[in-house]
Design an enzyme around this catalytic site. Structure first.
Site, PDB file in Angstrom:
ATOM      1  N   GLY B 172      -6.553 -13.837  28.192  1.00  0.00           N
ATOM      2  CA  GLY B 172      -7.738 -13.059  28.527  1.00  0.00           C
ATOM      3  C   GLY B 172      -7.357 -11.614  28.800  1.00  0.00           C
ATOM      4  O   GLY B 172      -6.466 -11.068  28.146  1.00  0.00           O
ATOM      5  N   GLY B 173      -8.016 -11.001  29.777  1.00  0.00           N
ATOM      6  CA  GLY B 173      -7.768  -9.589  30.088  1.00  0.00           C
ATOM      7  C   GLY B 173      -6.326  -9.300  30.438  1.00  0.00           C
ATOM      8  O   GLY B 173      -5.836  -8.190  30.214  1.00  0.00           O
ATOM      9  N   GLY B 404       4.562   9.715  -2.263  1.00  0.00           N
ATOM     10  CA  GLY B 404       4.078   9.897  -0.893  1.00  0.00           C
ATOM     11  C   GLY B 404       5.024   9.307   0.124  1.00  0.00           C
ATOM     12  O   GLY B 404       5.144   9.806   1.255  1.00  0.00           O
ATOM     13  N   ALA B 405       5.730   8.262  -0.259  1.00  0.00           N
ATOM     14  CA  ALA B 405       6.652   7.614   0.678  1.00  0.00           C
ATOM     15  C   ALA B 405       7.853   8.526   0.966  1.00  0.00           C
ATOM     16  O   ALA B 405       8.391   8.526   2.064  1.00  0.00           O
ATOM     17  CB  ALA B 405       7.113   6.271   0.132  1.00  0.00           C
TER      18      ALA B 405
END
Lengths: 104, 511
Positions: B172-173, B404-405
């Protein structure tokens, strides 16, 4: 964690490399907005549209109760309700087909 | 009361508190293969006898649901300070034997107090999580407790190193405090992290899944990437944690400690990668051939394995290494690899750890799946992290540096302070096969022998661009070196950059 080397094509070159499971997923196509499906499992509390009705996004087609909430189910496109697959009181699974809308 | 009587009274109270949840609860904890919170702190984490405990006598003040009759030792959490390899740290450990380690107001207040003290003292914070979750009897007060912890995790991010060890349930939290910290350790068959458990998932979605499958150590290290380090035992997790701390400064105000330089066990020769660019190798072997004592502490070893990140030393100084891994997915960049590298780079930049980037990548992973998963948005994080970083940024081009790499992997254009290439480096827009296919598409189709013509053009492109000299001519690469010179070269480059500016720059937002 060892696995076999396979060919992976990047820009026309085929590299020999390990391809972990699930890293190359096939495209399943865009969702078909003419189909109204249950986004969560639950039960049909009410059906507000009838076959032959003209509907548009924002109109409430039916109410689906799940996690103690009434969810208003609306069409993704404008059109005519061509087929209703469920009845009031039905329990439905996630992704089950509820209604079909035919475009104008 | 006489002095002796008050001392004896104190000792009686103390021994009660030190028992935690009592013998039965401790026995249950042991049966699960778990240590007690106190053993974890005193025996597994801290230098012997160095623990300085605070707030042992803190109590909750809840009156509802019969809580007024319940005395919870330390309110289910042990807090304090101590030494790891003679360096100060702050620590808290939730005690599952006391009310399931559930978090109420007083429990949370002890944690936030030790967090604040760590921030003031500029020392690392280590949190050991073993808790059933919010103490339901305390209502909104327990939620308030979580929130105040998250707030501090965030405000202290990038100022002091924060490390979480998950040694039990964390659901949970509660998962979000570890998620906000810099590193998360998990242990096989002991750790569990999820937002909603198997029971809820079954009720809502009808899916059957075990705790282990949903959020066990293997899942969190290999599927989700939520956790960085996997261990088979609690002892192993703490031993790795101590090693991790050895690479880190106490805060962003310091540089990491410097150790005696030790040469690698198997130094690199001049023939270390396959001739054929299509063939794979394990980049970790090369890393070990460069760094001190061949000692490399890998982060996220099991997730996004097409990029390798981790800590090592060069000439005794900590460095962060980011390396494409040709062995997995040919070393492509993709959504997960970008996230993994970007967060690591930002951690290193926060804590004054110079970067060494080792490049051999054919580009980005193609496919609808990647595009729809937002590879543009995720890939941008890598560009951002490199461009933002102001620690020394050293780059080694080993083989392919395409498109781009090439730009993304800490090129000169993103502010690299020193760029070297091996003679096998290839800086080009793409591989020769792809380039020839595009540039000579029509000519290949019209040729009498298309295959022979294509090969001729592939060779031509290869000759022209598949080398480091074009980039070196423009000064985008500072030096071309044989691979056997790598260690010496980067030791010199690191020494030149040694007096870089330090101090708090930015937080380390989860990416």
């Amino acid at each position: 964690m060892e696995s076999k080397f396979n060919k992976l094509n990047i820009d026309g070159t085929e590299y020999l490399t390990e391809i972990p499971e699930g890293s190359l997923k096939a495209f399943k196509g865009m969702p078909d907005l003419s189909e109204v499906r249950a986004f969560i499992p639950g039960s049909i509390v009410d059906i507000l549209a009838s076959e032959g009705d003209t509907v548009k996004p924002g109109d409430v087609l039916l109410l689906l109760e799940a996690m103690k909430m009434h969810n208003e189910i609306c069409p993704g496109i404008s059109g005519i309700v061509s087929k209703i697959h469920v009845s009031k009181g039905d329990t439905v699974k996630k992704d089950q087909l509820l209604m079909e809308i035919s475009r104008f | 009361m006489s002095i002796m009587k008050s001392v004896n009274d104190f000792l009686a109270r103390l021994s009660g508190k030190l028992k935690g949840g009592g013998e039965i609860a401790i026995e249950k904890q042991k049966k699960k293969g778990k240590h007690t919170a106190r053993e974890r702190i005193e025996d597994l984490l801290l230098d012997h006898g160095s623990f300085l405990e605070t707030d042992l006598f803190v109590e909750h003040s809840v009156k509802n649901f019969g809580m007024d009759r319940k005395e919870l030792a330390g309110d289910g959490v042990i807090t304090g300070f101590g030494k790891v390899s003679n360096r100060s740290v702050a620590v808290f450990a939730q005690d599952f034997t006391v009310a399931g380690g559930s978090l109420g107001k007083a429990h949370a207040k002890k944690i936030t107090k030790v967090m604040d003290a760590a921030g003031e003292a500029h020392i690392p914070l280590i949190g050991i999580n073993d808790s059933g979750g919010a103490r339901i009897q305390e209502g909104v007060e327990s939620l308030c407790g979580y929130g105040e912890i998250f707030y501090r995790n965030t405000r202290m991010s990038g100022i002091i190193p924060q490390i979480s060890v998950i040694l039990g349930p964390c659901a949970g939290g509660a998962v979000y405090s570890p998620a906000l910290t810099d590193f998360v350790f998990v242990v096989n068959k002991i750790s569990n992290m999820f937002i909603t458990g198997p029971q809820v998932i079954k009720t809502v979605l009808g899916e059957e899944v075990t705790q282990e499958e949903l959020g066990g150590a293997a899942t969190q290290t290999s599927v989700t990437g939520n956790a960085h380090f996997y261990a088979e035992s609690e002892a192993e997790a703490f031993s790795t944690l101590k090693k991790l701390l050895s690479f880190l400064p106490a805060s962003s105000n310091e540089k990491p400690p410097v150790y005696r330089a030790v040469p690698p066990v198997n130094p690199l020769g001049d023939d270390v990668i396959p001739d054929d660019r299509k063939e794979a190798y394990c980049v970790k072997d090369l890393i070990r051939g460069i760094v001190d004592a061949s000692d490399f502490l890998e982060v996220h070893e099991r997730w996004a394995r097409n990029i390798v990140v981790g800590f090592a030393r060069l000439d005794g100084k900590s460095i962060g290494i980011i390396a494409n891994q040709p062995r997995v997915l040919a070393g492509v960049l993709d959504v997960n690899a970008s996230d993994k590298a970007a967060r690591f780079i930002r951690f290193c930049d926060s804590f004054n750890i110079p970067l060494l980037t080792m490049v051999d990548t054919p580009g980005y992973l193609p496919g609808t799946d990647q595009e729809h998963a937002g590879v543009i948005r995720h890939g941008a994080k890598l560009l951002y992290a490199y461009s933002e970083a102001t620690v020394p940024k050293m780059t080694l081009i080993m083989r392919k540096a395409y498109g781009g790499a090439y730009i993304a992997m800490c090129s000169r254009h993103l502010g690299a302070t020193f760029v070297a290439s091996w003679p096998s480096g290839e800086i080009a827009v793409m591989g020769p096969e792809g380039a020839a296919n595009i540039i000579y598409r029509r000519e290949i189709a019209e040729a009498d022998d298309p295959d022979a013509f294509r090969q001729e053009k592939v060779n031509e492109y290869e000759e022209k661009f598949s080398n480091p000299y074009v980039a070196a001519k423009k000064g985008y690469i500072d030096i071309i070196i044989k691979s056997s010179m790598t260690r010496d070269t980067f030791i010199k480059a690191l020494s030149v950059a040694d007096s870089f500016e330090i101090g708090h720059k930015h937080g380390n937002i989860p990416l």
